[in-house]
Design an enzyme around this catalytic site. Sequence first.
Site, mmCIF file in Angstrom:
data_model
loop_
_atom_site.group_PDB
_atom_site.id
_atom_site.type_symbol
_atom_site.label_atom_id
_atom_site.label_comp_id
_atom_site.label_asym_id
_atom_site.label_seq_id
_atom_site.Cartn_x
_atom_site.Cartn_y
_atom_site.Cartn_z
ATOM 1 N N HIS A 26 0.838 -1.204 0.000
ATOM 2 C CA HIS A 26 0.000 0.000 0.000
ATOM 3 C C HIS A 26 0.875 1.257 0.000
ATOM 4 O O HIS A 26 0.617 2.201 -0.757
ATOM 5 C CB HIS A 26 -0.904 0.038 1.245
ATOM 6 N N LYS A 50 -18.143 -6.308 9.874
ATOM 7 C CA LYS A 50 -16.897 -7.064 9.756
ATOM 8 C C LYS A 50 -15.935 -6.614 10.852
ATOM 9 O O LYS A 50 -15.571 -5.443 10.926
ATOM 10 C CB LYS A 50 -16.296 -6.798 8.368
ATOM 11 N N ARG A 100 -2.465 -6.341 -7.638
ATOM 12 C CA ARG A 100 -1.333 -7.262 -7.489
ATOM 13 C C ARG A 100 -1.309 -8.313 -8.581
ATOM 14 O O ARG A 100 -0.257 -8.800 -8.955
ATOM 15 C CB ARG A 100 -1.390 -7.957 -6.120
ATOM 16 N N SER A 137 -3.022 -7.713 2.966
ATOM 17 C CA SER A 137 -3.404 -7.551 4.371
ATOM 18 C C SER A 137 -3.832 -8.882 4.969
ATOM 19 O O SER A 137 -3.511 -9.186 6.122
ATOM 20 C CB SER A 137 -4.531 -6.525 4.494
#
Length: 155
Positions: A26, A50, A100, A137
């Site tokens: 990031h 979440k 990615r 992450s």
Amino acid sequence: MTAKYPEQTPVTALFAGSFDPFTIGHLSIVARSLPLFDKLVIAVGVNDAKKGAMTVEERIEAIRQATADLAPKIEVTSWSGLTVDLAKKVGATYLLRGARTAADFDYEYTLATINRDIAGIETIIMPTLPEHAAISSSVVRELSRFGYNPSKYLP
């Protein structure tokens, strides 16, 4: 005769995500994108449904620390709702996204198309550096959960 150009307005981009946690991937996207914009707003998404590994406040503080040497071009905030609504609120004319893999790109391309359609905002999809392509992450959280030190993947 001298050509007259319209006055340039500052260009703001919005980089939104969960950033749970904010990784070196990031940070690389942020640092590499800064020459393109006058201001970059990094927005930490709030999803009450979440439970994250870090609180929103912890994520904001971690991002502020990681980007301290890049200030004053960066603002860090949180948001809940559609990203395009926050983009309007902060005056962003671009969304910044990282990809990615080809699968990431396909997903981001779909979102970019919808965001352009509903809000007229363009998306810049920046590929990660090859050395960061495996870092996510979720991988960092998983390493931590099983007792491995993920610090080399964090700013």
